[in-house]
Design an enzyme around this catalytic site. Sequence first.
Site, mmCIF file in Angstrom:
data_model
loop_
_atom_site.group_PDB
_atom_site.id
_atom_site.type_symbol
_atom_site.label_atom_id
_atom_site.label_comp_id
_atom_site.label_asym_id
_atom_site.label_seq_id
_atom_site.Cartn_x
_atom_site.Cartn_y
_atom_site.Cartn_z
ATOM 1 N N TYR A 1 9.249 -3.898 -9.689
ATOM 2 C CA TYR A 1 7.981 -3.718 -10.404
ATOM 3 C C TYR A 1 8.277 -3.630 -11.890
ATOM 4 O O TYR A 1 9.079 -2.812 -12.330
ATOM 5 C CB TYR A 1 7.291 -2.433 -9.925
ATOM 6 C CG TYR A 1 5.856 -2.261 -10.416
ATOM 7 C CD1 TYR A 1 5.080 -3.348 -10.793
ATOM 8 C CD2 TYR A 1 5.282 -0.997 -10.481
ATOM 9 C CE1 TYR A 1 3.769 -3.184 -11.213
ATOM 10 C CE2 TYR A 1 3.962 -0.828 -10.901
ATOM 11 C CZ TYR A 1 3.214 -1.930 -11.275
ATOM 12 O OH TYR A 1 1.915 -1.768 -11.696
ATOM 13 N N ASP B 1 -2.895 -2.641 -2.352
ATOM 14 C CA ASP B 1 -2.460 -1.601 -3.299
ATOM 15 C C ASP B 1 -3.225 -0.289 -3.099
ATOM 16 O O ASP B 1 -3.240 0.567 -3.989
ATOM 17 C CB ASP B 1 -2.547 -2.054 -4.762
ATOM 18 C CG ASP B 1 -1.801 -1.098 -5.682
ATOM 19 O OD1 ASP B 1 -0.804 -0.508 -5.248
ATOM 20 O OD2 ASP B 1 -2.238 -0.922 -6.844
ATOM 21 N N CYS C 1 0.869 -1.177 0.000
ATOM 22 C CA CYS C 1 0.000 0.000 0.000
ATOM 23 C C CYS C 1 0.909 1.231 0.000
ATOM 24 O O CYS C 1 2.136 1.108 0.141
ATOM 25 C CB CYS C 1 -0.931 -0.022 1.211
ATOM 26 S SG CYS C 1 -0.095 -0.357 2.755
HETATM 27 C C1 0GY Z 1 1.271 0.195 -7.669
HETATM 28 C C2 0GY Z 1 1.090 0.442 -9.078
HETATM 29 C C3 0GY Z 1 1.243 1.605 -9.760
HETATM 30 C C4 0GY Z 1 1.933 2.773 -9.322
HETATM 31 C C5 0GY Z 1 3.096 2.788 -8.624
HETATM 32 O O1 0GY Z 1 5.042 3.780 -7.918
HETATM 33 C C6 0GY Z 1 3.944 3.975 -8.430
HETATM 34 O O2 0GY Z 1 3.566 5.078 -8.814
HETATM 35 O O3 0GY Z 1 3.557 1.691 -8.087
HETATM 36 C C7 0GY Z 1 0.730 1.627 -11.134
HETATM 37 O O4 0GY Z 1 0.413 2.710 -11.651
HETATM 38 O O5 0GY Z 1 0.632 0.524 -11.753
HETATM 39 O O6 0GY Z 1 1.754 -0.859 -7.321
HETATM 40 O O7 0GY Z 1 0.983 1.065 -6.865
#
Ligand code: 0GY
Length: 291
Positions: A154, A246, A29
């Site tokens: 990610y 999330d 989160c």
């Molecule tokens: C998530 C996914 C997103 C965003 C980010 O760092 C971030 O801005 O992680 C997304 O836009 O897919 O895991 O929060």
Amino acid sequence: MIDADYRPFHPNPSKPEFIPPKGAVDAHCHVFGPADKFPYSPLRKYTPCDAPKEKLFALRDHLGFSRNVIVQASCHGKDNGAMIDALRSSNDMARGVAVIDDQVCDAELQTMHEAGVRGVRFNFVKRLVDPKPHDYYRKIADQVAKLGWHIVVYFEAADLDGLVSFLESLPTTILIDHMGRPDIAQGIDSHGFVQFQDLMARNGNIWTKVSCPERLSTMGPPYDDVIAFSRALVAAFPTRVLWGTDWPHPNMKSHMPDDGHLVDIIPKIAPTKNLQEHLLVTNPLTLYWDE
Ligand code: 0GY
């Protein structure tokens, strides 16, 4: 100014029917702002609505969880101030994952460690950041390995091919966001998802979050098309999976999920008490609270 197409988080999520085990951790989160105290990064690719720590902690209690792992999001760049402030006011009930650059010094890392940071995030999603060469991340990996931290990664499914050898060269535990974002439309036997499972099978230090059905689903709520993917990973790697809401769900374009409904998916992907205990308590405590 919030982006015109930015959807705010659900104002009153339902109370889930599923009751999480005692001590459960929401392991993915974010906190955003408030912008007047913790401004967003000048390099950000989106401007969200504020999602402050008080709202996050209230949601945690409403959903029946005990703890949070707060992951630094790209809209705050490498200024971890809002996340660290949330950790410091959590009564030891939150841990953090920071975003840092390769110039950070050991003293800064030590201060973050004392606040509750236990990992760094490498974000390769091009709509969110401008990724850097692998050597940049390797330098950071070597530095945080000394503190016993892990690395959260990610990326989008299409980028996995180009990342496999890099991921396998990292010296720490690696935690991959949102199951490596499989293409659900291609099915559970697709090359990409098989490749992802093989990566985890080959490398005992690679973990994943069985999170974000709302981002991956092609059908929308209740996200039934994603369940087989998450359930397969929980069954195959019960000691290396985590779960998270999330919240506040940045950049959801199609709809905003009801967090209570997301919690109610847990028994479908982790059908036994033993699997639920690992997913929500044992595994996240091992990674974030074991000293
Ligand atoms: C998530 C996914 C997103 C965003 C980010 O760092 C971030 O801005 O992680 C997304 O836009 O897919 O895991 O929060």
